[in-house]
Design an enzyme around this catalytic site. Structure first.
Site, short mmCIF file in Angstrom:
data_model
loop_
_atom_site.label_atom_id
_atom_site.label_comp_id
_atom_site.label_asym_id
_atom_site.label_seq_id
_atom_site.Cartn_x
_atom_site.Cartn_y
_atom_site.Cartn_z
N ASN A 195 30.62 124.84 -7.70
CA ASN A 195 29.51 124.00 -7.21
C ASN A 195 28.56 125.53 -6.70
O ASN A 195 29.15 125.89 -4.85
CB ASN A 195 29.88 122.84 -5.87
CG ASN A 195 29.11 122.22 -5.67
OD1 ASN A 195 27.48 122.26 -5.82
ND2 ASN A 195 28.77 121.20 -5.47
N CYS A 213 21.90 120.37 -2.80
CA CYS A 213 22.66 120.01 -4.37
C CYS A 213 21.35 119.07 -4.94
O CYS A 213 21.06 120.40 -6.48
CB CYS A 213 23.45 119.74 -4.52
SG CYS A 213 24.35 119.78 -3.76
N HIS A 272 23.94 118.54 -12.13
CA HIS A 272 24.52 119.08 -11.40
C HIS A 272 25.60 119.01 -11.41
O HIS A 272 26.78 118.68 -11.55
CB HIS A 272 24.12 118.71 -9.91
CG HIS A 272 25.02 119.41 -8.73
ND1 HIS A 272 24.47 120.76 -8.64
CD2 HIS A 272 25.60 118.91 -7.95
CE1 HIS A 272 25.65 121.05 -7.27
NE2 HIS A 272 25.78 120.19 -6.95
N1 ACO Z 1 44.64 121.42 -3.97
C1 ACO Z 1 45.41 120.64 -3.91
N2 ACO Z 1 45.56 119.65 -3.07
C2 ACO Z 1 44.43 119.39 -2.48
C3 ACO Z 1 43.59 119.74 -2.64
C4 ACO Z 1 43.92 121.28 -3.19
N3 ACO Z 1 42.76 121.61 -3.19
N4 ACO Z 1 42.58 119.46 -2.28
C5 ACO Z 1 42.68 118.05 -1.59
N5 ACO Z 1 44.23 117.60 -2.30
C6 ACO Z 1 44.75 116.80 -2.23
C7 ACO Z 1 44.47 115.84 -0.96
O1 ACO Z 1 45.00 116.48 0.90
C8 ACO Z 1 44.79 114.69 -1.32
O2 ACO Z 1 46.79 115.02 -0.75
P1 ACO Z 1 47.12 113.19 -0.20
O3 ACO Z 1 46.78 112.27 -1.15
O4 ACO Z 1 48.78 113.48 0.35
O5 ACO Z 1 46.38 113.10 1.00
C9 ACO Z 1 45.16 114.72 -3.00
O6 ACO Z 1 45.47 115.95 -2.79
C10 ACO Z 1 44.16 113.52 -2.93
O7 ACO Z 1 42.80 113.92 -2.20
P2 ACO Z 1 41.53 113.18 -2.87
O8 ACO Z 1 40.59 113.68 -2.03
O9 ACO Z 1 41.35 111.96 -3.11
O10 ACO Z 1 41.30 114.13 -4.17
P3 ACO Z 1 40.18 113.44 -5.18
O11 ACO Z 1 40.96 112.89 -6.84
O12 ACO Z 1 38.29 113.03 -4.66
O13 ACO Z 1 39.61 115.07 -5.30
C11 ACO Z 1 37.73 116.33 -4.54
C12 ACO Z 1 39.17 115.89 -4.36
C13 ACO Z 1 38.24 117.70 -5.89
C14 ACO Z 1 36.85 117.13 -3.42
C15 ACO Z 1 36.57 115.04 -5.14
O14 ACO Z 1 36.60 114.29 -4.51
C16 ACO Z 1 35.59 115.40 -5.62
O15 ACO Z 1 34.75 116.55 -6.38
N6 ACO Z 1 34.10 115.01 -5.01
C17 ACO Z 1 32.85 115.10 -4.76
C18 ACO Z 1 32.66 117.16 -4.63
C19 ACO Z 1 30.82 117.18 -4.72
O16 ACO Z 1 31.20 117.16 -5.87
N7 ACO Z 1 30.71 117.15 -2.56
C20 ACO Z 1 29.18 117.95 -3.96
C21 ACO Z 1 28.60 118.60 -3.11
S1 ACO Z 1 29.11 120.16 -2.38
C22 ACO Z 1 26.91 120.42 -1.94
O17 ACO Z 1 26.46 119.83 -1.82
C23 ACO Z 1 27.30 121.57 -1.34
#
Ligand code: ACO
Length: 328
Positions: free
Chosen positions: A285, A114, A255
């Site tokens: 993204n 990214c 980003h």
């Molecule tokens: N729908 C419903 N529930 C979900 C989903 C979904 N799509 N995805 C995860 N959950 C659940 C998980 O299973 C978890 O459930 P549990 O508590 O029963 O285990 C709960 O939601 C919380 O999960 P977290 O991963 O802790 O949620 P978070 O608030 O951190 O959000 C997210 C997840 C959106 C992925 C966030 O962490 C994020 O944006 N991280 C950065 C990702 C990123 O920026 N990637 C960048 C690069 S990509 C690239 O470079 C190509």
């Protein structure tokens, strides 16, 4: 020797197919409400089966060249930032060079996930200011949908396809162009976001396919913390280097991964909401492509004027991070 670089043309391309959160509700166990609340994303674009990354990149490139009134034959270098190349080799840059008829250009891919577009601008700056290259096409293009595990709700809701491109040339004006840059990497955190197979570590086998190792894997919540810290540190570093403060920034183009990451970063850097460009709601993204797509939209919407100070800031797989400060 040229003193600096400037962007003289900008273009972007998004595939036509829109995949909304409601559409994704039918594929994995998720809801529009969860995706909107946790990420800010409402929909994303998906490339056709027959569209490879170069096909998206070439459309963005043509628009940037037209915007700059530059003929492909005038280009002496083509850089392509991507983690979804058409194939391992030839590079996507070579494929685009051929399709554009840019026969006088050298061609090179940049792999910084990214952060690829920001890394690319710094490479442009170095090569142009060293005097060897005069007109460079920098493309950032991705088809992340092709490395997405559509059974993994933790990643498939986040990603999309798209491309952006800029034409960069030399500039001898004082206090214009790229004022400061900051690049870095945290290789030890590489496993937070990676593609396990398809390279020399795990060449394709029946087993790698059965194990879904050709799809991107991510530890989202761990990545979130590193992302905000890296984005904030990089932004502060470039502002310090250029001796400006957050009040001097006219537009912050971060980003586009997650609106919560963007808001947390802007708050810590001290940039008010009205100066932050956000379009992650429309495209998700698109990795290296998010910043040039956003830059193009910001320009077309009249949000950038000559003389404005623009902060570009990215983080991504590698992990990599980088920021540049541009005087438009
Ligand atoms: N729908 C419903 N529930 C979900 C989903 C979904 N799509 N995805 C995860 N959950 C659940 C998980 O299973 C978890 O459930 P549990 O508590 O029963 O285990 C709960 O939601 C919380 O999960 P977290 O991963 O802790 O949620 P978070 O608030 O951190 O959000 C997210 C997840 C959106 C992925 C966030 O962490 C994020 O944006 N991280 C950065 C990702 C990123 O920026 N990637 C960048 C690069 S990509 C690239 O470079 C190509």
């Amino acid at each position: 020797m040229p003193k600096n670089i400037k962007i003289i043309g900008v273009g972007s391309y998004l595939p036509e197919k829109i995949l909304t959160n409601v559409d994704i509700e039918k594929i994995v166990d998720t809801t529009d409400e969860w995706i909107t609340e946790r990420t800010g994303i409402k929909e994303r674009r998906i490339a056709r089966k027959d569209q490879a990354t170069s096909d998206l990149g070439i459309e963005a490139a043509k628009k940037a060249l037209e915007d700059a009134s530059v003929d492909p034959k005038e280009l002496d270098l083509i850089l392509v930032a991507t983690i979804t190349p058409d194939m391992s080799f030839p590079s996507t840059a070579c494929i685009i060079q051929d399709k554009l008829g840019a026969e006088n250009a050298a061609a090179l891919d940049i792999s910084a996930a990214c952060s690829g577009f920001v890394y690319g601008l710094v490479v442009c700056h170095s090569l142009i200011c060293q005097g060897q290259y005069k007109k460079v096409l920098l493309v950032a293009a991705e088809t992340l949908s092709k490395i997405t595990n559509w059974e993994d709700r933790g990643t498939c809701v986040l990603l999309g396809d798209g491309a952006g491109a800029v034409v960069v040339t030399s500039c001898d004006c004082e206090n214009e162009g790229l004022l400061a840059s900051s690049l870095g990497a945290i290789g030890s955190a590489g496993k937070l976001l990676y593609l396990p197979a398809g390279g020399s570590r795990n060449p394709a086998t029946h087993e790698t396919i059965d194990e879904k190792m050709h799809y991107l894997r991510m530890q989202g919540n761990e990545l979130f913390k590193v992302a905000v810290k890296s984005l904030v540190d990089a932004a502060k570093d470039v502002m310090q280097k250029a001796k400006v403060t957050s009040e001097d920034i006219a537009l912050f183009i971060p980003h586009q991964a997650n609106v919560r990451i963007i808001n947390a970063t802007a708050k810590r850097v001290g940039i008010p909401k009205e100066k932050v460009f956000i379009n992650v709601n429309k495209y998700g993204n698109t990795s290296a492509a998010t910043i040039p797509i956003a830059l193009n939209e910001a320009l077309r919407a009249g949000r950038i004027k000559k003389g404005d100070l623009i902060l570009l800031d990215a983080f991504g797989g590698g992990l990599t991070w980088g920021a540049v400060l541009l005087r438009w």
